[in-house]
Motif scaffolding. Structure first.
Motif, PDB file in Angstrom:
ATOM      1  N   VAL A   1      -5.691 -10.196  -5.219  1.00 45.56           N
ATOM      2  CA  VAL A   1      -6.125 -10.072  -3.535  1.00 45.56           C
ATOM      3  C   VAL A   1      -5.998  -7.995  -3.667  1.00 45.56           C
ATOM      4  O   VAL A   1      -4.720  -7.779  -3.781  1.00 45.56           O
ATOM      5  CB  VAL A   1      -5.039 -10.311  -2.954  1.00 45.56           C
ATOM      6  CG1 VAL A   1      -5.298  -9.939  -1.567  1.00 45.56           C
ATOM      7  CG2 VAL A   1      -5.896 -12.389  -3.068  1.00 45.56           C
TER       8      VAL A   1
ATOM      9  N   THR B   1     -10.586 -10.790  -4.123  1.00 45.95           N
ATOM     10  CA  THR B   1     -11.078  -9.690  -2.927  1.00 45.95           C
ATOM     11  C   THR B   1     -10.876  -8.626  -3.334  1.00 45.95           C
ATOM     12  O   THR B   1      -9.653  -7.733  -3.108  1.00 45.95           O
ATOM     13  CB  THR B   1      -9.204 -10.561  -2.334  1.00 45.95           C
ATOM     14  OG1 THR B   1      -9.353 -12.539  -1.966  1.00 45.95           O
ATOM     15  CG2 THR B   1      -9.543 -10.559  -0.183  1.00 45.95           C
ATOM     16  N   ILE B   2     -11.777  -8.085  -2.536  1.00 50.67           N
ATOM     17  CA  ILE B   2     -12.533  -6.901  -2.158  1.00 50.67           C
ATOM     18  C   ILE B   2     -12.116  -6.765  -1.338  1.00 50.67           C
ATOM     19  O   ILE B   2     -13.119  -7.134  -0.433  1.00 50.67           O
ATOM     20  CB  ILE B   2     -13.698  -6.457  -3.315  1.00 50.67           C
ATOM     21  CG1 ILE B   2     -13.517  -6.629  -4.528  1.00 50.67           C
ATOM     22  CG2 ILE B   2     -13.346  -4.896  -3.271  1.00 50.67           C
ATOM     23  CD1 ILE B   2     -14.694  -6.654  -5.011  1.00 50.67           C
ATOM     24  N   PRO B   3     -11.425  -5.123  -0.438  1.00 54.24           N
ATOM     25  CA  PRO B   3     -11.261  -5.097   0.723  1.00 54.24           C
ATOM     26  C   PRO B   3     -12.487  -4.506   1.290  1.00 54.24           C
ATOM     27  O   PRO B   3     -12.213  -3.471   0.583  1.00 54.24           O
ATOM     28  CB  PRO B   3      -9.760  -4.144   1.060  1.00 54.24           C
ATOM     29  CG  PRO B   3     -10.049  -3.966  -0.623  1.00 54.24           C
ATOM     30  CD  PRO B   3     -10.476  -4.777  -1.665  1.00 54.24           C
ATOM     31  N   ASP B   4     -12.076  -4.089   3.359  1.00 53.16           N
ATOM     32  CA  ASP B   4     -12.931  -3.091   3.122  1.00 53.16           C
ATOM     33  C   ASP B   4     -12.966  -2.127   3.170  1.00 53.16           C
ATOM     34  O   ASP B   4     -11.224  -1.788   2.887  1.00 53.16           O
ATOM     35  CB  ASP B   4     -13.474  -3.461   5.065  1.00 53.16           C
ATOM     36  CG  ASP B   4     -13.854  -4.795   5.035  1.00 53.16           C
ATOM     37  OD1 ASP B   4     -14.711  -4.471   4.353  1.00 53.16           O
ATOM     38  OD2 ASP B   4     -13.833  -4.688   6.434  1.00 53.16           O
TER      39      ASP B   4
ATOM     40  N   PRO C   1     -18.127  -6.491  -0.302  1.00 54.33           N
ATOM     41  CA  PRO C   1     -17.461  -6.089   0.679  1.00 54.33           C
ATOM     42  C   PRO C   1     -18.765  -4.746   1.291  1.00 54.33           C
ATOM     43  O   PRO C   1     -19.259  -3.570   0.438  1.00 54.33           O
ATOM     44  CB  PRO C   1     -16.077  -4.942   1.650  1.00 54.33           C
ATOM     45  CG  PRO C   1     -16.277  -4.645  -0.086  1.00 54.33           C
ATOM     46  CD  PRO C   1     -16.726  -5.731  -0.956  1.00 54.33           C
TER      47      PRO C   1
ATOM     48  N   ASP D   1       0.900  -0.764  -0.082  1.00 57.79           N
ATOM     49  CA  ASP D   1      -0.189  -0.407  -0.232  1.00 57.79           C
ATOM     50  C   ASP D   1       0.588   1.318  -0.226  1.00 57.79           C
ATOM     51  O   ASP D   1       0.459   2.432  -0.063  1.00 57.79           O
ATOM     52  CB  ASP D   1      -0.869  -0.203   1.174  1.00 57.79           C
ATOM     53  CG  ASP D   1      -1.755  -1.195   0.937  1.00 57.79           C
ATOM     54  OD1 ASP D   1      -2.019  -1.525   0.155  1.00 57.79           O
ATOM     55  OD2 ASP D   1      -2.365  -1.568   2.070  1.00 57.79           O
TER      56      ASP D   1
ATOM     57  N   PRO E   1      -2.999  -2.447  -4.204  1.00 55.48           N
ATOM     58  CA  PRO E   1      -3.241  -1.089  -3.880  1.00 55.48           C
ATOM     59  C   PRO E   1      -4.026  -1.483  -4.898  1.00 55.48           C
ATOM     60  O   PRO E   1      -3.741  -1.492  -6.546  1.00 55.48           O
ATOM     61  CB  PRO E   1      -2.425  -0.108  -3.481  1.00 55.48           C
ATOM     62  CG  PRO E   1      -1.658  -0.231  -3.884  1.00 55.48           C
ATOM     63  CD  PRO E   1      -1.089  -2.306  -4.042  1.00 55.48           C
ATOM     64  N   THR E   2      -5.477  -0.692  -5.431  1.00 56.60           N
ATOM     65  CA  THR E   2      -6.269   0.064  -6.417  1.00 56.60           C
ATOM     66  C   THR E   2      -5.855   0.732  -7.557  1.00 56.60           C
ATOM     67  O   THR E   2      -5.812   0.421  -8.691  1.00 56.60           O
ATOM     68  CB  THR E   2      -7.566   0.276  -5.741  1.00 56.60           C
ATOM     69  OG1 THR E   2      -7.592   2.173  -5.243  1.00 56.60           O
ATOM     70  CG2 THR E   2      -8.187  -0.975  -5.329  1.00 56.60           C
TER      71      THR E   2
ATOM     72  N   THR F   1      -5.328  -4.916  -1.523  1.00 57.94           N
ATOM     73  CA  THR F   1      -5.192  -4.498   0.278  1.00 57.94           C
ATOM     74  C   THR F   1      -6.002  -3.661   0.772  1.00 57.94           C
ATOM     75  O   THR F   1      -6.314  -3.331   1.518  1.00 57.94           O
ATOM     76  CB  THR F   1      -4.115  -4.641   0.191  1.00 57.94           C
ATOM     77  OG1 THR F   1      -3.118  -3.792  -0.763  1.00 57.94           O
ATOM     78  CG2 THR F   1      -3.404  -6.204  -0.201  1.00 57.94           C
ATOM     79  N   SER F   2      -5.684  -2.417  -0.856  1.00 61.02           N
ATOM     80  CA  SER F   2      -6.210  -1.337  -0.023  1.00 61.02           C
ATOM     81  C   SER F   2      -6.737  -0.091  -1.532  1.00 61.02           C
ATOM     82  O   SER F   2      -7.093  -0.902  -2.579  1.00 61.02           O
ATOM     83  CB  SER F   2      -5.639  -0.463   1.064  1.00 61.02           C
ATOM     84  OG  SER F   2      -4.327   0.188  -0.060  1.00 61.02           O
TER      85      SER F   2
ATOM     86  N   THR G   1      -1.149  -9.395  -5.567  1.00 61.31           N
ATOM     87  CA  THR G   1      -1.428  -9.061  -4.594  1.00 61.31           C
ATOM     88  C   THR G   1      -1.277  -7.282  -4.107  1.00 61.31           C
ATOM     89  O   THR G   1      -0.235  -7.117  -4.394  1.00 61.31           O
ATOM     90  CB  THR G   1      -1.013  -9.632  -3.375  1.00 61.31           C
ATOM     91  OG1 THR G   1      -1.203 -10.927  -3.190  1.00 61.31           O
ATOM     92  CG2 THR G   1      -1.447  -9.242  -1.560  1.00 61.31           C
TER      93      THR G   1
END
Length: 448
Positions: free
Chosen positions: A362, A384-387, A409, A324, A346-347, A364-365, A344
């Protein structure tokens, strides 16, 4: 060596019945020389706009003088799940009971869809569609679009230029503005790569000229180079690795180093593994340029920038972890990493990572997944989409055929138009209460 299967007859191409959801693209009659059995093979194309689950056909066999050999024979193609525009059926041989069969005619009697509906017809006069008919023009446009998309994924400038011309030829029939824009972006990237390679070549020529002055010393250094893997020097926390380009497979950068300089490991084509310490904060331009044997990289938390073409043409790179902390990624940083299957990140890093072969992602942010972030990536199986993500853009997962399930999420407020369009293998979806807006067609074509 004799062929086991001999082609006896080929039927007319692109047989069609007005209003039918399917085209009979091709039909052939084969003789199995080992058993004497006559086999019919058919190839279909789905033009219904829906997913097809089964097809029933009727075949009328003829002898050598075109006389019918009994009544039409019914065959079924079951458990298909053939999506719109997909071709299917050609791998299934249909055994005909009479060994005297030398030709046949065929028609489709029933088509069953994944949504439970059925199309049926008793008409047998399926005819070759005319080249200027609406259905053939549609098929031609679809095939042109597919060919252009395949060319766009290649690395050669000539291929991308050809893709652009094909997309431009489709402008009157479909909206391809985004695809043409992507072609322009790819051409600009390739031009930058060419410039970078030219600059590097000029540097190499200068180095060669300087080395020629010291011929005797150069010969000695070449001999020593076979025995010395690397000469490392660290000044003021910066790391420069002068590594022989033959033999080295693993390397650990010393702890305390804060930056990896430009082109430090360029063309180390035997390098399989690199360990980057937590002290590193930046990776320079072309740092691992052309490290074609590098299989995976974990960029430690604390790195804030990755330079242009940093991992260009790392062909064997299958996984990447981007923390991140990375705020800036240069153009072409991961261009040419064609075998990347796991990421893995961040967007903000999504647009820089090639997605042609990605299977697992994945995130991460980040706050949003951009429009077309994973557009038409039919290898993607898991995401996998994070909060913290609040929006999913238009066509973000458009036609991700292998995606089987997704959990959105809590906190996501909007899902864009056509976001999950034609995700044929999607069997489960979780949408939280926080979602207030879902665009049109967001889950259209998720037939399973």
């Amino acid at each position: 060596m004799n062929k086991r299967y001999i082609r006896v007859f080929s039927g007319d191409k692109n047989l069609y019945l007005e209003g039918a959801p399917i085209i009979i693209c091709a039909s052939v009659l084969l003789k199995d020389t080992a058993t004497g059995v006559m086999l019919a093979q058919l190839k279909f194309r789905n033009v219904s706009g829906k997913s097809i689950s089964y097809v029933r056909v009727a075949i009328t066999p003829f002898d050598a003088i075109k006389m019918p050999l009994g009544k039409p024979i019914s065959f079924e193609y079951l458990d298909l799940l053939a999506s719109d525009k997909q071709e299917f059926g050609s791998r299934k041989p249909l055994p005909l009971p009479n060994a005297s069969t030398r030709s046949f005619c065929v028609c489709v009697t029933h088509v069953g869809f994944a949504d439970g509906s059925v199309w049926s017809s008793e008409q047998t006069d399926w005819q070759s569609a005319k080249e200027d008919s609406a259905i053939m023009k549609t098929i031609e446009a679809e095939d042109t679009y597919k060919a252009a998309s395949e060319l766009l994924d290649r690395k050669r400038t000539a291929d991308v230029e050809k893709a652009k011309k094909l997309f431009e030829s489709l402008q009157a029939r479909m909206d391809v503005a985004a695809e043409i824009q992507m072609c322009n972006k790819r051409l600009a990237e390739l031009e930058e790569i060419a410039k970078a390679e030219e600059i590097q070549w000029e540097k190499n020529k200068k180095t060669i000229r300087r080395s020629a002055i010291f011929v005797g010393a150069g010969i000695l250094l070449v001999v020593l180079g076979f025995w010395i893997h690397s000469l490392v020097s660290a000044w003021s926390g910066n790391y420069k690795a002068y590594i022989t380009r033959k033999g080295i497979e693993e390397f650990s950068i010393p702890d305390g180093v804060t930056s990896i300089d430009a082109y430090a490991f360029q063309d180390c084509d035997t390098l399989i593994s690199i360990t980057i310490p937590d002290s590193v904060t930046s990776i320079g331009d072309g740092a691992f340029y052309g490290c074609s044997s590098l299989t995976s990289v974990t960029i430690p938390d604390g790195v804030t920038s990755i330079g242009e073409w940093a991992f260009y043409a790392c062909d064997d790179l299958t996984s990447i972890t981007i923390p991140d902390s990375v705020k800036n990624i240069g153009k072409g940083a991961f261009y040419g990493c064609d075998n990347l299957t796991s990421a893995t990140l961040p967007t903000q890093a999504i647009e820089y990572v090639p997605k042609e072969s990605l299977q697992t992602v994945v995130i991460t942010s980040g706050k949003s997944i951009d429009d077309k972030a994973f557009y038409d990536r039919d290898t993607l199986r898991s995401i996998t989409i994070p909060d913290g993500v609040t929006s999913i853009g238009e066509m973000a997962f458009y036609s991700c055929d292998d995606l089987t399930s997704i959990t959105i999420p809590d906190g996501v407020a909007s899902i864009g138009e056509w976001a999950f369009y034609a995700c044929d293998d999607l069997t489960s979806i979780t949408i939280p209460d926080s979602v207030k807006n879902i665009g049109k067609g967001a889950f259209y074509g998720c037939d399973n």
